[in-house]
Design a protein around this motif. Structure first.
Motif, PDB file in Angstrom:
ATOM      1  N   GLY A  20       0.819  -1.218   0.000  1.00 18.87           N
ATOM      2  CA  GLY A  20       0.000   0.000   0.000  1.00 18.87           C
ATOM      3  C   GLY A  20       0.847   1.261   0.000  1.00 18.87           C
ATOM      4  O   GLY A  20       0.531   2.239  -0.677  1.00 18.87           O
ATOM      5  N   ALA A  21       1.944   1.234   0.758  1.00 19.55           N
ATOM      6  CA  ALA A  21       2.849   2.390   0.763  1.00 19.55           C
ATOM      7  C   ALA A  21       3.524   2.556  -0.592  1.00 19.55           C
ATOM      8  O   ALA A  21       3.610   3.668  -1.120  1.00 19.55           O
ATOM      9  CB  ALA A  21       3.907   2.231   1.857  1.00 19.55           C
ATOM     10  N   MET A  22       3.992   1.447  -1.181  1.00 15.48           N
ATOM     11  CA  MET A  22       4.747   1.518  -2.436  1.00 15.48           C
ATOM     12  C   MET A  22       3.940   2.115  -3.586  1.00 15.48           C
ATOM     13  O   MET A  22       4.517   2.592  -4.553  1.00 15.48           O
ATOM     14  CB  MET A  22       5.239   0.122  -2.841  1.00 15.48           C
ATOM     15  N   VAL A  23       2.627   2.093  -3.477  1.00 15.37           N
ATOM     16  CA  VAL A  23       1.783   2.639  -4.546  1.00 15.37           C
ATOM     17  C   VAL A  23       1.062   3.919  -4.127  1.00 15.37           C
ATOM     18  O   VAL A  23       0.187   4.401  -4.850  1.00 15.37           O
ATOM     19  CB  VAL A  23       0.771   1.580  -5.053  1.00 15.37           C
ATOM     20  N   ASP A  24       1.452   4.485  -2.993  1.00 17.59           N
ATOM     21  CA  ASP A  24       0.821   5.688  -2.460  1.00 17.59           C
ATOM     22  C   ASP A  24       1.607   6.927  -2.898  1.00 17.59           C
ATOM     23  O   ASP A  24       2.800   7.043  -2.622  1.00 17.59           O
ATOM     24  CB  ASP A  24       0.776   5.592  -0.930  1.00 17.59           C
ATOM     25  N   GLU A  25       0.939   7.843  -3.560  1.00 14.14           N
ATOM     26  CA  GLU A  25       1.615   9.030  -4.094  1.00 14.14           C
ATOM     27  C   GLU A  25       2.227   9.889  -2.987  1.00 14.14           C
ATOM     28  O   GLU A  25       3.341  10.401  -3.136  1.00 14.14           O
ATOM     29  CB  GLU A  25       0.640   9.859  -4.938  1.00 14.14           C
ATOM     30  N   THR A  26       1.533  10.044  -1.863  1.00 17.27           N
ATOM     31  CA  THR A  26       2.066  10.830  -0.747  1.00 17.27           C
ATOM     32  C   THR A  26       3.330  10.184  -0.198  1.00 17.27           C
ATOM     33  O   THR A  26       4.329  10.857   0.068  1.00 17.27           O
ATOM     34  CB  THR A  26       1.010  10.992   0.357  1.00 17.27           C
ATOM     35  N   TYR A  27       3.298   8.862  -0.041  1.00 17.92           N
ATOM     36  CA  TYR A  27       4.484   8.132   0.434  1.00 17.92           C
ATOM     37  C   TYR A  27       5.659   8.372  -0.505  1.00 17.92           C
ATOM     38  O   TYR A  27       6.779   8.642  -0.062  1.00 17.92           O
ATOM     39  CB  TYR A  27       4.171   6.630   0.529  1.00 17.92           C
ATOM     40  N   LEU A  28       5.432   8.263  -1.806  1.00 11.58           N
ATOM     41  CA  LEU A  28       6.525   8.445  -2.773  1.00 11.58           C
ATOM     42  C   LEU A  28       7.126   9.841  -2.661  1.00 11.58           C
ATOM     43  O   LEU A  28       8.351   9.998  -2.662  1.00 11.58           O
ATOM     44  CB  LEU A  28       6.022   8.189  -4.195  1.00 11.58           C
ATOM     45  N   ARG A  29       6.275  10.845  -2.556  1.00 12.76           N
ATOM     46  CA  ARG A  29       6.777  12.220  -2.419  1.00 12.76           C
ATOM     47  C   ARG A  29       7.548  12.391  -1.104  1.00 12.76           C
ATOM     48  O   ARG A  29       8.611  13.016  -1.078  1.00 12.76           O
ATOM     49  CB  ARG A  29       5.630  13.219  -2.520  1.00 12.76           C
ATOM     50  N   ALA A  34      12.811  12.832   1.679  1.00 12.76           N
ATOM     51  CA  ALA A  34      13.693  12.395   2.760  1.00 12.76           C
ATOM     52  C   ALA A  34      15.003  11.800   2.258  1.00 12.76           C
ATOM     53  O   ALA A  34      16.064  12.073   2.813  1.00 12.76           O
ATOM     54  CB  ALA A  34      12.976  11.378   3.642  1.00 12.76           C
ATOM     55  N   ILE A  35      14.961  10.983   1.186  1.00 13.73           N
ATOM     56  CA  ILE A  35      16.174  10.262   0.778  1.00 13.73           C
ATOM     57  C   ILE A  35      16.384  10.221  -0.734  1.00 13.73           C
ATOM     58  O   ILE A  35      17.208   9.442  -1.216  1.00 13.73           O
ATOM     59  CB  ILE A  35      16.176   8.818   1.335  1.00 13.73           C
ATOM     60  N   GLY A  36      15.695  11.073  -1.471  1.00 16.25           N
ATOM     61  CA  GLY A  36      15.771  11.028  -2.931  1.00 16.25           C
ATOM     62  C   GLY A  36      16.987  11.677  -3.546  1.00 16.25           C
ATOM     63  O   GLY A  36      17.244  11.525  -4.735  1.00 16.25           O
ATOM     64  N   GLY A  37      17.733  12.434  -2.757  1.00 11.17           N
ATOM     65  CA  GLY A  37      18.931  13.070  -3.295  1.00 11.17           C
ATOM     66  C   GLY A  37      18.635  14.389  -3.983  1.00 11.17           C
ATOM     67  O   GLY A  37      17.539  14.942  -3.900  1.00 11.17           O
ATOM     68  N   LYS A  38      19.639  14.872  -4.692  1.00 15.84           N
ATOM     69  CA  LYS A  38      19.597  16.184  -5.336  1.00 15.84           C
ATOM     70  C   LYS A  38      18.509  16.235  -6.424  1.00 15.84           C
ATOM     71  O   LYS A  38      18.437  15.368  -7.277  1.00 15.84           O
ATOM     72  CB  LYS A  38      20.966  16.474  -5.950  1.00 15.84           C
ATOM     73  N   LYS A  51      -3.467  -1.284 -10.954  1.00 17.03           N
ATOM     74  CA  LYS A  51      -2.088  -1.128 -11.415  1.00 17.03           C
ATOM     75  C   LYS A  51      -1.640   0.312 -11.170  1.00 17.03           C
ATOM     76  O   LYS A  51      -2.365   1.254 -11.452  1.00 17.03           O
ATOM     77  CB  LYS A  51      -2.021  -1.442 -12.907  1.00 17.03           C
ATOM     78  N   THR A  52      -0.434   0.446 -10.628  1.00 15.70           N
ATOM     79  CA  THR A  52       0.136   1.766 -10.373  1.00 15.70           C
ATOM     80  C   THR A  52       1.497   1.839 -11.043  1.00 15.70           C
ATOM     81  O   THR A  52       2.300   0.920 -10.928  1.00 15.70           O
ATOM     82  CB  THR A  52       0.293   2.024  -8.863  1.00 15.70           C
ATOM     83  N   SER A  53       1.730   2.938 -11.758  1.00 14.97           N
ATOM     84  CA  SER A  53       3.017   3.159 -12.425  1.00 14.97           C
ATOM     85  C   SER A  53       3.511   4.552 -12.089  1.00 14.97           C
ATOM     86  O   SER A  53       2.710   5.488 -11.961  1.00 14.97           O
ATOM     87  CB  SER A  53       2.867   3.051 -13.951  1.00 14.97           C
ATOM     88  N   TYR A  54       4.824   4.668 -11.953  1.00  9.51           N
ATOM     89  CA  TYR A  54       5.388   5.990 -11.708  1.00  9.51           C
ATOM     90  C   TYR A  54       6.843   6.029 -12.155  1.00  9.51           C
ATOM     91  O   TYR A  54       7.493   5.001 -12.297  1.00  9.51           O
ATOM     92  CB  TYR A  54       5.270   6.408 -10.238  1.00  9.51           C
ATOM     93  N   GLN A  55       7.283   7.270 -12.381  1.00  6.49           N
ATOM     94  CA  GLN A  55       8.686   7.487 -12.709  1.00  6.49           C
ATOM     95  C   GLN A  55       9.259   8.457 -11.693  1.00  6.49           C
ATOM     96  O   GLN A  55       8.661   9.498 -11.400  1.00  6.49           O
ATOM     97  CB  GLN A  55       8.863   8.056 -14.109  1.00  6.49           C
ATOM     98  N   LEU A  56      10.428   8.086 -11.155  1.00  2.85           N
ATOM     99  CA  LEU A  56      11.129   8.913 -10.180  1.00  2.85           C
ATOM    100  C   LEU A  56      12.428   9.414 -10.787  1.00  2.85           C
ATOM    101  O   LEU A  56      13.068   8.704 -11.561  1.00  2.85           O
ATOM    102  CB  LEU A  56      11.475   8.083  -8.937  1.00  2.85           C
ATOM    103  N   LYS A  57      12.796  10.614 -10.408  1.00  2.00           N
ATOM    104  CA  LYS A  57      14.113  11.154 -10.765  1.00  2.00           C
ATOM    105  C   LYS A  57      14.846  11.364  -9.448  1.00  2.00           C
ATOM    106  O   LYS A  57      14.322  12.006  -8.535  1.00  2.00           O
ATOM    107  CB  LYS A  57      13.969  12.478 -11.511  1.00  2.00           C
ATOM    108  N   GLN A  58      16.035  10.789  -9.351  1.00  2.00           N
ATOM    109  CA  GLN A  58      16.837  10.930  -8.148  1.00  2.00           C
ATOM    110  C   GLN A  58      18.226  11.393  -8.554  1.00  2.00           C
ATOM    111  O   GLN A  58      18.690  11.069  -9.652  1.00  2.00           O
ATOM    112  CB  GLN A  58      16.906   9.595  -7.402  1.00  2.00           C
TER     113      GLN A  58
END
Length: 162
Positions: A20-29, A34-38, A51-58
């Motif tokens: 549930g956390a892994m697909v939660d938009e608030t959790y991802l933000r 906290a630990i995503g880097g620059k 189905k949940t899909s997302y792209q992160l930039k770290q």
């Protein structure tokens, strides 16, 4: 040649809660903050309920990048990470700017006694003659460190929400 990677983390929370956390938009933000880097950001997010899909930039500042990799990059390390999740399992694709490299893998989240076990199984491939193997090893090691940090964050995030 590619390098296999398999990494396990555990959580005191159930597989259902971790998923549930892994697909939660608030959790991802929150996790990125906290630990995503620059310059970390949630680039895209979509969820259909099943189905949940997302792209992160770290990002990793150049001063924290090993010299062998820094020479190939010419600056900061920017990681593009795409994940797709459904029914307690997910896939991940990771690309790094300026380096002909790729990590492809799959996640599983299973109940494990009084909590959950998250497993990443995948492969890291770097197409740079002579240095590819060293960079693959470095990427695999750094992925393990990142997954450990994310697991710790996830457990704390879930605990703070009861």
């Amino acid at each position: 040649m590619a390098r296999r990677i398999e990494h396990h983390t555990t959580s005191p929370h159930s597989a259902e809660k971790v998923f549930g956390a892994m697909v939660d938009e608030t959790y991802l933000r929150d996790r990125l903050a906290a630990i995503g880097g620059k310059d970390a950001q949630l680039v895209t997010y979509s969820s259909t309920g099943e189905k949940t899909s997302y792209q992160l930039k770290q990002g990793v500042p150049a001063e924290h990048v090993p010299s062998a990799v820094k020479a190939a990059l010419g600056g900061d390390l920017v990681i593009q990470r795409t994940e797709t999740w459904a029914a307690g399992a997910g896939t991940v694709e990771v690309a790094v700017n300026g380096v002909p490299s790729r990590l492809d893998g799959s996640f599983t989240i299973l109940d494990n006694g009084s909590g959950a076990k998250v497993t990443l199984s995948g492969e890291v491939k770097v197409s740079i003659p002579f240095l590819g193997g060293k960079i693959e090893k470095l990427i695999a090691e750094q992925v393990a460190v990142l997954l450990d940090k994310e697991s710790e964050f996830t457990s704390q995030w879930l605990a703070s929400r009861g």
